[in-house]
Scaffold this motif. Structure first.
Motif, PDB file in Angstrom:
ATOM      1  N   SER A  16     -38.693  25.468  11.995  1.00 47.38           N
ATOM      2  CA  SER A  16     -39.590  25.836  10.898  1.00 47.38           C
ATOM      3  C   SER A  16     -39.551  27.342  10.645  1.00 47.38           C
ATOM      4  O   SER A  16     -39.487  27.800   9.493  1.00 47.38           O
ATOM      5  CB  SER A  16     -41.013  25.381  11.227  1.00 47.38           C
ATOM      6  OG  SER A  16     -41.886  25.641  10.166  1.00 47.38           O
ATOM      7  N   THR A  17     -39.564  28.123  11.724  1.00 47.48           N
ATOM      8  CA  THR A  17     -39.484  29.580  11.599  1.00 47.48           C
ATOM      9  C   THR A  17     -38.135  29.998  11.027  1.00 47.48           C
ATOM     10  O   THR A  17     -38.058  30.867  10.151  1.00 47.48           O
ATOM     11  CB  THR A  17     -39.695  30.241  12.973  1.00 47.48           C
ATOM     12  OG1 THR A  17     -40.978  29.867  13.478  1.00 47.48           O
ATOM     13  CG2 THR A  17     -39.606  31.755  12.877  1.00 47.48           C
ATOM     14  N   PHE A  18     -37.071  29.364  11.511  1.00 51.23           N
ATOM     15  CA  PHE A  18     -35.717  29.676  11.047  1.00 51.23           C
ATOM     16  C   PHE A  18     -35.597  29.433   9.541  1.00 51.23           C
ATOM     17  O   PHE A  18     -34.990  30.221   8.806  1.00 51.23           O
ATOM     18  CB  PHE A  18     -34.701  28.815  11.798  1.00 51.23           C
ATOM     19  CG  PHE A  18     -33.271  29.172  11.530  1.00 51.23           C
ATOM     20  CD1 PHE A  18     -32.584  30.040  12.356  1.00 51.23           C
ATOM     21  CD2 PHE A  18     -32.596  28.632  10.449  1.00 51.23           C
ATOM     22  CE1 PHE A  18     -31.260  30.378  12.109  1.00 51.23           C
ATOM     23  CE2 PHE A  18     -31.271  28.952  10.187  1.00 51.23           C
ATOM     24  CZ  PHE A  18     -30.605  29.829  11.027  1.00 51.23           C
ATOM     25  N   LEU A  19     -36.181  28.326   9.067  1.00 49.34           N
ATOM     26  CA  LEU A  19     -36.086  27.955   7.657  1.00 49.34           C
ATOM     27  C   LEU A  19     -37.060  28.718   6.763  1.00 49.34           C
ATOM     28  O   LEU A  19     -36.962  28.665   5.536  1.00 49.34           O
ATOM     29  CB  LEU A  19     -36.336  26.448   7.489  1.00 49.34           C
ATOM     30  CG  LEU A  19     -35.273  25.520   8.089  1.00 49.34           C
ATOM     31  CD1 LEU A  19     -35.743  24.073   8.038  1.00 49.34           C
ATOM     32  CD2 LEU A  19     -33.942  25.674   7.350  1.00 49.34           C
ATOM     33  N   GLY A  20     -38.020  29.410   7.389  1.00 46.00           N
ATOM     34  CA  GLY A  20     -38.982  30.148   6.597  1.00 46.00           C
ATOM     35  C   GLY A  20     -40.105  29.299   6.053  1.00 46.00           C
ATOM     36  O   GLY A  20     -40.723  29.645   5.034  1.00 46.00           O
ATOM     37  N   HIS A  21     -40.408  28.174   6.721  1.00 51.05           N
ATOM     38  CA  HIS A  21     -41.509  27.332   6.287  1.00 51.05           C
ATOM     39  C   HIS A  21     -42.837  27.948   6.688  1.00 51.05           C
ATOM     40  O   HIS A  21     -42.945  28.577   7.748  1.00 51.05           O
ATOM     41  CB  HIS A  21     -41.398  25.937   6.904  1.00 51.05           C
ATOM     42  CG  HIS A  21     -40.378  25.072   6.224  1.00 51.05           C
ATOM     43  ND1 HIS A  21     -39.767  24.000   6.831  1.00 51.05           N
ATOM     44  CD2 HIS A  21     -39.859  25.122   4.967  1.00 51.05           C
ATOM     45  CE1 HIS A  21     -38.926  23.428   5.986  1.00 51.05           C
ATOM     46  NE2 HIS A  21     -38.965  24.098   4.862  1.00 51.05           N
TER      47      HIS A  21
END
Length: 309
Positions: free
Chosen positions: A272-277
């Motif tokens: 989620s952090t990687f995807l910017g959610h």
């Protein structure tokens, strides 16, 4: 300036300072205030909000609901200062948004798309390498198409193998690590870009052959042409989109974790952090869209129930 318009400006300013961009919502609210000014109405009422929301009979009901939702948010804010403001009820235009199922490309389809990109005319210019590199980057990073378009030269750190994504959705910025093979592909593109645009002051990473920033509309049009060329578009299924590479990256990452014996749900906050959610639940949607991941989730749930009982 009307009192309602002044309140709208204050409301939008407050929410934008909180990190909300409100591009489309701001335009819709501007349209509503113009509607109220034409009616010489000083206070929001549910009936006026409903009339405006359904002003365009040709649009889908979900758009009516979205328009009314914009007014409802403004009315909630305004009601704290104006006792005459009427907040439209939440269920006045009930319509659930059904998120479109993503198109999950096969490796072979991606290879064919990239090959088609390299065949784009003219052969002597940068265009083919721009689309080859841009689509390839989307397929291996899970970035949003808008994030890739907005990348600037200073955002690419080839030495550390890191991209900096600035001011993305919800106003967030983040670092995105890349594989060494991705770094090499970007380095090759930058060399070609420099040869074609020597001395150009343009700072965007992906540019036209004339050295201008690419627009999302032009990229979408070109991608449509590429997928049509290799036969991925017909009337029997949803047409593939660039954003679907983001979905593919997420489900492929989670499926790889599951096959290696790791619990994908434990890794959701990282992905989620990687995807910017903004929320982990936004990432969990990808699990729901992939049969293998849903099957694994059901098995883990059954094991937990057995352990409890």
């Amino acid at each position: 300036m009307s009192t309602l318009r002044k309140s709208m400006d204050e409301y939008l300013t407050m929410r934008r300072r909180l990190g909300f961009k409100l591009h489309e919502a701001g335009q819709r609210l501007e349209g509503f205030v113009r509607f109220m000014e034409r009616r010489r109405a000083s206070h929001i009422s549910a009936s006026l909000a409903l009339t405006w929301a359904r002003e365009s009979p040709s649009v889908q009901p979900v758009i009516w609901a979205q328009r009314l939702g914009v007014v409802r948010g403004f009315a909630c804010y305004l009601s704290a200062f104006d006792s005459h403001t009427e907040i439209p009820p939440a269920g006045l235009l009930p319509h659930r948004y059904h998120r479109r199922a993503p198109y999950l490309y096969t490796d072979e389809e991606t290879r064919r798309i990239l090959a088609a990109a390299l065949a784009l005319p003219p052969a002597s210019e940068l265009r083919r390498w721009t689309y080859f590199t841009l689509i390839g980057l989307l397929s291996v990073t899970g970035l949003r198409p808008g994030e890739v378009v907005s990348l600037e030269l200073e955002d690419v750190d080839l030495k550390e193998c890191v991209l900096t994504v600035r001011g993305s959705k919800h106003g967030k910025s983040r670092y995105v690590p890349i594989h060494s093979s991705t770094r090499d592909a970007l380095a090759d593109y930058l060399r070609r870009r420099e040869r074609c645009l020597a001395g150009s002051p343009e700072t965007h990473l992906f540019v036209t052959s004339q050295g201008k920033p690419l627009s999302g509309e032009v990229i979408s049009h070109t991608f449509t042409a590429l997928t049509q060329k290799i036969g991925l578009r017909d009337s029997t299924r949803y047409a593939p989109r660039l954003i679907d590479y983001r979905h593919l990256f997420a489900v492929t990452t989670l499926a790889r974790l599951a096959r290696s014996g790791k619990d994908p749900e434990r890794w959701l906050p990282v992905l989620s952090t990687f995807l910017g959610h903004q929320w982990t639940k936004d990432t969990y949607w990808y699990v729901e869209q992939h049969p293998e991941l849903m099957k694994g989730a059901m098995k883990r749930l059954e094991r937990r129930w057995r352990d409890v009982s």
